[in-house]
Design an enzyme around this catalytic site. Structure first.
Site, mmCIF file in Angstrom:
data_model
loop_
_atom_site.group_PDB
_atom_site.id
_atom_site.type_symbol
_atom_site.label_atom_id
_atom_site.label_comp_id
_atom_site.label_asym_id
_atom_site.label_seq_id
_atom_site.Cartn_x
_atom_site.Cartn_y
_atom_site.Cartn_z
ATOM 1 N N ARG A 130 84.801 30.624 38.347
ATOM 2 C CA ARG A 130 84.080 29.714 38.973
ATOM 3 C C ARG A 130 83.169 30.315 39.772
ATOM 4 N NH1 ARG A 130 87.963 27.665 36.847
ATOM 5 N NH2 ARG A 130 87.858 25.410 35.940
ATOM 6 N N TYR B 26 74.248 6.283 20.288
ATOM 7 C CA TYR B 26 75.718 5.489 20.147
ATOM 8 C C TYR B 26 75.453 4.343 20.335
ATOM 9 C CZ TYR B 26 78.040 10.046 20.892
ATOM 10 O OH TYR B 26 78.368 11.394 20.869
ATOM 11 N N HIS C 189 82.205 31.348 22.315
ATOM 12 C CA HIS C 189 82.501 29.845 22.041
ATOM 13 C C HIS C 189 82.386 29.385 20.439
ATOM 14 C CE1 HIS C 189 83.762 25.862 23.961
ATOM 15 N NE2 HIS C 189 83.559 25.461 22.738
ATOM 16 N N ALA C 190 83.408 28.812 19.692
ATOM 17 C CA ALA C 190 83.350 28.640 18.441
ATOM 18 C C ALA C 190 82.055 27.696 18.267
ATOM 19 C CB ALA C 190 84.675 28.274 17.927
ATOM 20 N N HIS D 160 88.641 22.576 12.887
ATOM 21 C CA HIS D 160 87.712 21.685 13.396
ATOM 22 C C HIS D 160 86.365 22.203 13.101
ATOM 23 C CE1 HIS D 160 85.735 19.517 16.701
ATOM 24 N NE2 HIS D 160 84.698 20.608 16.991
ATOM 25 N N GLU D 161 86.128 23.462 13.102
ATOM 26 C CA GLU D 161 84.719 24.155 12.959
ATOM 27 C C GLU D 161 84.513 23.779 11.297
ATOM 28 O OE1 GLU D 161 82.681 24.710 15.043
ATOM 29 O OE2 GLU D 161 84.226 24.656 16.603
ATOM 30 N N HIS E 299 82.952 20.927 10.415
ATOM 31 C CA HIS E 299 81.569 20.720 10.664
ATOM 32 C C HIS E 299 81.027 21.023 9.165
ATOM 33 C CE1 HIS E 299 81.651 19.365 14.806
ATOM 34 N NE2 HIS E 299 82.031 20.420 15.113
ATOM 35 N N GLU F 10 82.483 15.553 15.119
ATOM 36 C CA GLU F 10 83.643 16.331 15.783
ATOM 37 C C GLU F 10 85.121 16.090 15.306
ATOM 38 O OE1 GLU F 10 82.722 18.829 17.629
ATOM 39 O OE2 GLU F 10 80.770 18.357 17.950
ATOM 40 N N TRP G 141 82.448 15.609 41.621
ATOM 41 C CA TRP G 141 83.237 16.084 40.182
ATOM 42 C C TRP G 141 84.687 16.183 40.642
ATOM 43 C CZ3 TRP G 141 82.874 17.435 35.548
ATOM 44 C CH2 TRP G 141 83.738 18.644 34.925
ATOM 45 N N ARG H 125 87.842 14.014 38.829
ATOM 46 C CA ARG H 125 88.916 14.542 38.473
ATOM 47 C C ARG H 125 90.000 13.984 38.891
ATOM 48 N NH1 ARG H 125 88.437 20.309 36.066
ATOM 49 N NH2 ARG H 125 89.788 19.273 34.748
ATOM 50 N N HIS I 173 79.746 23.530 27.955
ATOM 51 C CA HIS I 173 78.945 22.670 27.578
ATOM 52 C C HIS I 173 77.892 22.128 28.635
ATOM 53 C CE1 HIS I 173 82.111 22.569 24.588
ATOM 54 N NE2 HIS I 173 81.397 22.022 23.760
ATOM 55 N N ARG J 270 80.792 12.911 22.816
ATOM 56 C CA ARG J 270 80.807 13.261 21.534
ATOM 57 C C ARG J 270 82.383 13.353 21.197
ATOM 58 N NH1 ARG J 270 77.340 18.078 19.760
ATOM 59 N NH2 ARG J 270 75.668 17.048 20.845
ATOM 60 N N TYR J 271 83.087 14.279 22.186
ATOM 61 C CA TYR J 271 84.521 14.710 21.990
ATOM 62 C C TYR J 271 85.497 13.584 22.273
ATOM 63 C CZ TYR J 271 82.029 19.207 21.627
ATOM 64 O OH TYR J 271 81.655 20.117 21.303
#
Length: 630
Positions: free
Chosen positions: A169, A211, A336-337, A366-367, A370, A394, A468, A472, A496, A505-506
């Site tokens: 971080r 949406y 990142h994929a 997953h990929e 797509h 997704e 944040w 959490r 992201h 979306r996830y």
């Protein structure tokens, strides 16, 4: 690459000149589509070049192409609204196309310098994230592959995990804080610049628009549906972690320190299965993959085989030739994929720094989901070549992965031996699923609902990090492992947010994939408990999925959902049905324990020394994208 702005204008003049098409909106759309396709090809090529080689020169080309695309979209909207009264168009498909075309968000701004600043800020934040390294034992360690994410997954040393968590971080979110604040400000200004076209007051409204008007209420309702099960599971995991690390490391509030969950962001907890599973039955085939010397390409071929077994499309020749499946040596790239549609015949690609693990085997599915979606809707007009909504995109590969990850399927394909079905095996399997799927929902809910509040101004800049951690705590029951201040920007440690990519979306995906799974299992004539279903080799299930994929976004998403599931509403009931045996087990296991946690009303400085049970927190932000990143 289309490099001259004059060519963009020429395309507009040639393809969208206007007067002869005043009474022919379909003809206008046809020529618009061809012009847009060429610009997409240019923009995507420069983005691919940049993400596979993070140089300043590649960044400059990417930003230039992005600005050209924005300019085209803005001029196309101006042209279309002059020629046609969209409300008067009677053909539903044509009308839907024009609604899509005119919904361009920040691109509606007339301030090109502002748009250029926004593009460069996003590129800069993304570059910081992808190139950041942490100094450990005199070595510069990247996030991945086989870097910090691996340490977070495998280490069981409390202080080592704490150090890696904080250090990441420090070199990522903390560094981009100022850029992020500027990005929020400029993006909102750009949205307001174009309000006469878009009608939006802030960027969050634009992000939610795909949406429908009820997204906020819908996702809140869905989260409430799963929270009773999440609280049970959180309490169980907390008990196991306390036994592992010692109660002195845990706040009296009942929260879990966020660095102990096997994942840099505590978004999935599957890497701590060795700590939390009730028995030693595990269905992780990582060791088998490594012992058999699987390559990345072999793992991708294994995934392709599942799609083909359903009668779905194989990957193209270009896919195998041009995809990047492992990290390019000596280049700084985005690991990142992600999956890519180049809007050329058969040109679909995946970029991924694959590690030989079961976790990455699931990511591959997953990929590849797509890519399957791209191929299925390739014959749609370009403005409908996307998912019914971003969550659908997704969910495709993840839906299939629900079958792939079953012990029965892993046994079928020879990766799992000596498996015997039992009540104990079911609980362990469902617990592994909950560590990945269930716990992800509160996290994925937070990432965007937090940013929506930044866009609207509900959270002021002075409280970005505090807010944040407040969220959490409230939704995930997690706390920061070390003291946090407003000099930190912990949301920015997530890809992201650093790359301005929308995330809700996830959340949507993790609900509807269970709706899809239930429907496909019925199509495959499966009877039994939902978590045991494997649709492998079911062409009936494949046909049901294929029919929906071919639609792209040509129909409203509730209609696409209904086509597969028989319901036009997103509902968490199938997910809860899937995990019902685990829920029953947890209720019995935790019947004498408090499953709640408390969140502080105010944040103060915090210490995490072994003898001090005080934890307080503070908060942060961002995202966007037109590409599919997991």
């Amino acid at each position: 690459m289309i490099s001259a702005k004059g060519l963009v204008l020429a395309l507009l003049l040639l393809g969208l000149s206007g007067q002869t098409y005043a009474l022919q909106p379909e003809k206008w759309l046809e020529e618009f589509s061809e012009s847009l396709r060429k610009l997409y090809q240019s923009s995507i090529k420069t983005m691919w070049d940049y993400e596979t080689d993070l140089t300043d020169a590649n960044q400059e080309k990417m930003v230039e192409a992005e600005l050209q695309l924005m300019d085209f979209q803005k001029r196309a909207v101006e042209n279309a609204t002059k020629l046609f009264n969209i409300s008067d168009i009677t053909n539903a498909t044509t009308k839907r196309a024009f609604v899509f075309i005119t919904n361009i968000g920040t691109s509606a701004s007339t301030d090109t310098k502002k748009l250029e600043k926004i593009a460069n800020i996003v590129a800069s934040m993304g570059k910081v994230y992808s190139s950041a390294k942490v100094k450990l034992n005199n070595k510069d360690v990247p996030l991945q592959p086989y870097g910090l994410t691996s340490i977070m997954a495998k280490s069981r040393d409390y202080m080592e995990l704490q150090n890696v968590w904080k250090s990441w971080r420090d070199v990522s979110g903390k560094v981009i804080r100022k850029d992020f604040i500027d990005w929020i400000k400029l993006s909102n200004e750009a949205i307001k610049d174009g309000k006469s076209i878009s009608g939006y007051d802030d960027l969050g409204q634009f992000w939610r628009s795909v949406y429908g008007p009820d997204l906020k209420k819908d996702v809140e309702k869905l989260l409430k549906q799963i929270m009773p099960l999440y609280k049970l599971f959180h309490a169980y995991v907390r008990r196991k972690l306390k036994a592992k690390y010692g109660q002195e490391h845990f706040p009296s509030s009942g929260t879990i320190p966020a660095h102990l969950l096997g994942n840099m962001w505590a978004q999935e907890w599957n890497n701590i299965k060795d700590i939390v599973l009730p028995t030693n039955l595990s269905f992780d085939v990582t060791d088998t993959l490594q012992q058999r010397n699987y390559t990345a390409e072999q793992m991708f071929k294994l995934s392709e085989g599942f799609f083909k077994s359903l009668g779905l499309k194989a990957m193209t020749k270009t896919f195998w030739e041009k995809s990047i499946l492992t990290k390019i040596p000596d280049k700084t790239m985005v690991c990142h994929a992600s999956a890519w549609d180049f809007f050329k015949k058969d040109d679909y690609r995946i970029k991924m720094c694959t590690e030989i693990t079961m976790e990455d085997l699931i990511v591959i599915h997953h990929e590849m989901g797509h890519i399957q979606y791209y191929q299925q809707y390739a014959d749609q007009p370009i403005y409908f070549r996307e998912g019914a909504n971003p969550g659908f995109h997704e969910a495709v590969g993840d839906t299939l992965a629900l079958s792939v990850s079953t012990p029965e399927h892993l046994k079928k394909i020879g990766l799992l031996k000596n498996f015997i079905q039992s009540k104990e095996s079911s609980i362990n399997f469902l617990m592994m699923g909950a560590l990945e799927k269930l716990v992800f929902l509160p996290y994925s809910y937070i990432v965007d609902t937090y940013r929506w509040k930044l866009f609207s101004g509900e959270i002021p800049v002075s409280e970005y990090n505090e807010a944040w951690w407040d969220m959490r705590c409230q939704y995930q029951g997690l706390s920061a492992p070390v003291s946090r201040t407003e000099e930190d920007f912990d949301p920015g440690s997530k890809m992201h947010i650093a790359n301005a990519i929308p995330y809700i979306r996830y959340f949507v995906s993790h609900i509807i994939q269970f709706q899809f799974h239930e429907a496909l299992c019925k199509a495959a004539h499966f009877t039994g408990e939902l978590h045991k279903c494997d649709i492998y080799n079911s062409t009936e299930a494949g046909e049901k999925m294929e029919a929906m994929l071919k639609l792209g976004s040509s129909l409203p998403w509730p209609e696409a959902l209904h086509q597969v599931t028989g319901s036009s509403k997103i509902d968490a009931t199938p997910m809860l049905n899937y995990f019902k045996p685990l829920e029953d087990w947890l209720k019995n296991e935790m019947k004498n324990e408090d499953i709640n946690w408390k969140c502080p009303k105010k944040s103060n400085s915090t210490s995490n020394s072994p003898n001090v049970l005080v934890h307080f927190f503070l908060l942060l932000l961002t995202i966007l994208a037109s590409f599919n990143y997991s």
